[in-house]
Design a protein around this motif. Structure first.
Motif, PDB file in Angstrom:
ATOM      1  N   ALA A  17      -4.038  -6.766   8.337  1.00  0.00           N
ATOM      2  CA  ALA A  17      -5.440  -7.115   8.065  1.00  0.00           C
ATOM      3  C   ALA A  17      -5.573  -8.121   6.927  1.00  0.00           C
ATOM      4  O   ALA A  17      -6.309  -9.102   7.033  1.00  0.00           O
ATOM      5  N   SER A  18      -4.845  -7.893   5.827  1.00  0.00           N
ATOM      6  CA  SER A  18      -5.033  -8.757   4.653  1.00  0.00           C
ATOM      7  C   SER A  18      -4.150 -10.004   4.654  1.00  0.00           C
ATOM      8  O   SER A  18      -4.624 -11.095   4.328  1.00  0.00           O
ATOM      9  N   GLN A  19      -2.887  -9.845   5.043  1.00  0.00           N
ATOM     10  CA  GLN A  19      -1.962 -10.975   4.958  1.00  0.00           C
ATOM     11  C   GLN A  19      -1.972 -11.882   6.185  1.00  0.00           C
ATOM     12  O   GLN A  19      -1.525 -13.025   6.104  1.00  0.00           O
ATOM     13  N   VAL A  20      -2.450 -11.369   7.308  1.00  0.00           N
ATOM     14  CA  VAL A  20      -2.492 -12.198   8.517  1.00  0.00           C
ATOM     15  C   VAL A  20      -3.948 -12.545   8.854  1.00  0.00           C
ATOM     16  O   VAL A  20      -4.363 -13.694   8.728  1.00  0.00           O
ATOM     17  N   VAL A  21      -4.722 -11.552   9.259  1.00  0.00           N
ATOM     18  CA  VAL A  21      -6.085 -11.816   9.740  1.00  0.00           C
ATOM     19  C   VAL A  21      -6.968 -12.418   8.653  1.00  0.00           C
ATOM     20  O   VAL A  21      -7.502 -13.526   8.814  1.00  0.00           O
ATOM     21  N   ASP A  22      -7.135 -11.711   7.547  1.00  0.00           N
ATOM     22  CA  ASP A  22      -8.041 -12.176   6.502  1.00  0.00           C
ATOM     23  C   ASP A  22      -7.618 -13.547   5.970  1.00  0.00           C
ATOM     24  O   ASP A  22      -8.447 -14.440   5.793  1.00  0.00           O
ATOM     25  N   ARG A  23      -6.327 -13.731   5.731  1.00  0.00           N
ATOM     26  CA  ARG A  23      -5.840 -14.999   5.188  1.00  0.00           C
ATOM     27  C   ARG A  23      -6.069 -16.150   6.155  1.00  0.00           C
ATOM     28  O   ARG A  23      -6.585 -17.207   5.773  1.00  0.00           O
ATOM     29  N   LEU A  24      -5.725 -15.964   7.434  1.00  0.00           N
ATOM     30  CA  LEU A  24      -5.861 -17.054   8.404  1.00  0.00           C
ATOM     31  C   LEU A  24      -7.322 -17.371   8.719  1.00  0.00           C
ATOM     32  O   LEU A  24      -7.670 -18.521   8.960  1.00  0.00           O
ATOM     33  N   VAL A  25      -8.164 -16.347   8.692  1.00  0.00           N
ATOM     34  CA  VAL A  25      -9.600 -16.582   8.909  1.00  0.00           C
ATOM     35  C   VAL A  25     -10.175 -17.376   7.728  1.00  0.00           C
ATOM     36  O   VAL A  25     -10.915 -18.347   7.924  1.00  0.00           O
ATOM     37  N   LYS A  26      -9.811 -16.997   6.502  1.00  0.00           N
ATOM     38  CA  LYS A  26     -10.299 -17.714   5.318  1.00  0.00           C
ATOM     39  C   LYS A  26      -9.825 -19.161   5.294  1.00  0.00           C
ATOM     40  O   LYS A  26     -10.519 -20.050   4.809  1.00  0.00           O
ATOM     41  N   GLU A  27      -8.620 -19.404   5.816  1.00  0.00           N
ATOM     42  CA  GLU A  27      -8.066 -20.763   5.840  1.00  0.00           C
ATOM     43  C   GLU A  27      -8.547 -21.560   7.055  1.00  0.00           C
ATOM     44  O   GLU A  27      -8.115 -22.689   7.262  1.00  0.00           O
ATOM     45  N   ASN A  28      -9.410 -20.945   7.873  1.00  0.00           N
ATOM     46  CA  ASN A  28      -9.906 -21.574   9.113  1.00  0.00           C
ATOM     47  C   ASN A  28      -8.777 -22.002  10.047  1.00  0.00           C
ATOM     48  O   ASN A  28      -8.895 -22.977  10.783  1.00  0.00           O
ATOM     49  N   ALA A  29      -7.658 -21.270  10.014  1.00  0.00           N
ATOM     50  CA  ALA A  29      -6.515 -21.595  10.868  1.00  0.00           C
ATOM     51  C   ALA A  29      -6.691 -21.017  12.274  1.00  0.00           C
ATOM     52  O   ALA A  29      -6.450 -21.695  13.264  1.00  0.00           O
ATOM     53  N   ILE A  30      -7.100 -19.762  12.341  1.00  0.00           N
ATOM     54  CA  ILE A  30      -7.306 -19.093  13.632  1.00  0.00           C
ATOM     55  C   ILE A  30      -8.198 -17.885  13.385  1.00  0.00           C
ATOM     56  O   ILE A  30      -8.181 -17.293  12.310  1.00  0.00           O
ATOM     57  N   LYS A  31      -8.980 -17.523  14.381  1.00  0.00           N
ATOM     58  CA  LYS A  31      -9.869 -16.366  14.266  1.00  0.00           C
ATOM     59  C   LYS A  31      -9.209 -15.141  14.883  1.00  0.00           C
ATOM     60  O   LYS A  31      -8.268 -15.243  15.658  1.00  0.00           O
ATOM     61  N   ALA A  32      -9.740 -13.987  14.545  1.00  0.00           N
ATOM     62  CA  ALA A  32      -9.383 -12.730  15.195  1.00  0.00           C
ATOM     63  C   ALA A  32     -10.619 -12.295  15.965  1.00  0.00           C
ATOM     64  O   ALA A  32     -11.709 -12.237  15.397  1.00  0.00           O
ATOM     65  N   THR A  33     -10.455 -12.062  17.257  1.00  0.00           N
ATOM     66  CA  THR A  33     -11.603 -11.680  18.086  1.00  0.00           C
ATOM     67  C   THR A  33     -11.257 -10.533  19.018  1.00  0.00           C
ATOM     68  O   THR A  33     -10.082 -10.269  19.297  1.00  0.00           O
ATOM     69  N   GLU A  34     -12.301  -9.898  19.491  1.00  0.00           N
ATOM     70  CA  GLU A  34     -12.160  -8.772  20.407  1.00  0.00           C
ATOM     71  C   GLU A  34     -11.489  -9.185  21.723  1.00  0.00           C
ATOM     72  O   GLU A  34     -10.690  -8.451  22.275  1.00  0.00           O
ATOM     73  N   ARG A  35     -11.809 -10.369  22.189  1.00  0.00           N
ATOM     74  CA  ARG A  35     -11.244 -10.875  23.457  1.00  0.00           C
ATOM     75  C   ARG A  35     -10.114 -11.863  23.150  1.00  0.00           C
ATOM     76  O   ARG A  35     -10.100 -12.996  23.591  1.00  0.00           O
ATOM     77  N   PHE A  36      -9.142 -11.374  22.379  1.00  0.00           N
ATOM     78  CA  PHE A  36      -8.088 -12.249  21.867  1.00  0.00           C
ATOM     79  C   PHE A  36      -7.225 -12.891  22.950  1.00  0.00           C
ATOM     80  O   PHE A  36      -6.774 -14.020  22.793  1.00  0.00           O
ATOM     81  N   LYS A  37      -6.996 -12.196  24.059  1.00  0.00           N
ATOM     82  CA  LYS A  37      -6.170 -12.778  25.131  1.00  0.00           C
ATOM     83  C   LYS A  37      -6.882 -13.947  25.782  1.00  0.00           C
ATOM     84  O   LYS A  37      -6.300 -15.020  25.958  1.00  0.00           O
ATOM     85  N   GLU A  38      -8.130 -13.740  26.149  1.00  0.00           N
ATOM     86  CA  GLU A  38      -8.887 -14.790  26.826  1.00  0.00           C
ATOM     87  C   GLU A  38      -9.187 -15.961  25.894  1.00  0.00           C
ATOM     88  O   GLU A  38      -9.174 -17.113  26.300  1.00  0.00           O
ATOM     89  N   GLU A  39      -9.466 -15.648  24.623  1.00  0.00           N
ATOM     90  CA  GLU A  39      -9.867 -16.681  23.673  1.00  0.00           C
ATOM     91  C   GLU A  39      -8.705 -17.273  22.885  1.00  0.00           C
ATOM     92  O   GLU A  39      -8.893 -18.141  22.048  1.00  0.00           O
ATOM     93  N   LYS A  40      -7.487 -16.745  23.136  1.00  0.00           N
ATOM     94  CA  LYS A  40      -6.279 -17.225  22.452  1.00  0.00           C
ATOM     95  C   LYS A  40      -6.428 -17.169  20.926  1.00  0.00           C
ATOM     96  O   LYS A  40      -6.230 -18.147  20.218  1.00  0.00           O
ATOM     97  N   THR A  41      -6.833 -15.988  20.467  1.00  0.00           N
ATOM     98  CA  THR A  41      -7.004 -15.722  19.043  1.00  0.00           C
ATOM     99  C   THR A  41      -6.120 -14.535  18.653  1.00  0.00           C
ATOM    100  O   THR A  41      -5.365 -14.027  19.488  1.00  0.00           O
ATOM    101  N   LEU A  42      -6.229 -14.108  17.421  1.00  0.00           N
ATOM    102  CA  LEU A  42      -5.492 -12.931  16.959  1.00  0.00           C
ATOM    103  C   LEU A  42      -6.215 -11.652  17.396  1.00  0.00           C
ATOM    104  O   LEU A  42      -7.445 -11.623  17.431  1.00  0.00           O
ATOM    105  N   PRO A  43      -5.466 -10.578  17.685  1.00  0.00           N
ATOM    106  CA  PRO A  43      -6.138  -9.299  17.917  1.00  0.00           C
ATOM    107  C   PRO A  43      -6.706  -8.770  16.608  1.00  0.00           C
ATOM    108  O   PRO A  43      -6.153  -9.019  15.529  1.00  0.00           O
ATOM    109  N   LEU A  44      -7.799  -8.046  16.702  1.00  0.00           N
ATOM    110  CA  LEU A  44      -8.392  -7.398  15.533  1.00  0.00           C
ATOM    111  C   LEU A  44      -7.433  -6.321  15.017  1.00  0.00           C
ATOM    112  O   LEU A  44      -6.639  -5.768  15.787  1.00  0.00           O
ATOM    113  N   PRO A  45      -7.498  -5.987  13.727  1.00  0.00           N
ATOM    114  CA  PRO A  45      -6.607  -4.946  13.192  1.00  0.00           C
ATOM    115  C   PRO A  45      -6.681  -3.620  13.963  1.00  0.00           C
ATOM    116  O   PRO A  45      -5.653  -2.983  14.197  1.00  0.00           O
TER     117      PRO A  45
END
Length: 197
Positions: free
Chosen positions: A58-86
């Protein structure tokens, strides 16, 4: 369960979690205090590993990458090609563990679930979730019978370990509660261990 491959794996998990358990390394022993790990020790050790993995993701992957605008974490991560939520990552780990080892199970549940699959079903789960929410810093332990089996059931508080966790719940259309803050208890990790009774 006896000392089998699963028992050896558990001793490794217990060692990683920093718990000393009588019986690890004693290949001739059975369960219980005389030659194995007590159910609460096993549950506590499993929770230590699950909690560390969840907080790190949650903190080192999701939160960091979201803050850096690198990639989002979303509920539909497979379809949207994002990270899975914690919470999804924890569920995937739980399902994988259940397929490879049936000596325990774990799940992330809540009194305020977005996904109804994460709602408490047994009385022990309901009581445990309420207890950890009402008693910060304390865990809930009990035994329960499901079908013909007796289980040691432990419920541990699940906190919003990163801002992304609280924000996801607060902004989700299906969330029954929208005022979570980082660090607040949002649910519980339920670990269930079958007992030889």
């Amino acid at each position: 369960m006896g000392h089998s491959k699963a028992g050896a794996m558990l001793c490794g998990v217990v060692a990683l979690a920093g718990v000393t358990a009588f019986g690890c390394g004693n290949q001739g022993g059975g369960g219980g205090a005389a030659g194995g790990i007590q159910p609460q020790q096993m549950a506590d050790a499993l929770y230590a590993v699950i909690s560390a993995d969840r907080a790190t993701y949650a903190s080192q992957v999701v939160d960091r990458l979201v803050k850096e605008n690198a990639i989002k974490a979303t509920e539909r991560f497979k379809e949207e090609k994002t990270l899975p939520l914690p919470a999804q990552m924890l569920r995937m780990g739980s399902e994988h563990a259940q397929k490879s080892n049936s000596s325990f199970s774990y799940a992330l549940l809540s009194q305020w679930p977005i996904n109804q699959q994460n709602k408490a079903k047994t009385e022990a789960e309901k009581t445990g979730l309420k207890f950890v929410a009402d008693n910060p810093g304390k865990n809930y332990y009990t035994e329960e019978k499901i079908a013909d089996k007796t289980y040691f059931t432990a419920v541990y508080p699940d906190k919003a370990v990163a801002a992304a966790c609280a924000n996801c719940h607060n902004e989700h259309a299906d969330s029954p509660r929208k005022d979570f803050k980082e660090g607040e208890i949002m649910g519980g990790v339920v670990i269930r261990i079958p007992l030889n009774k």
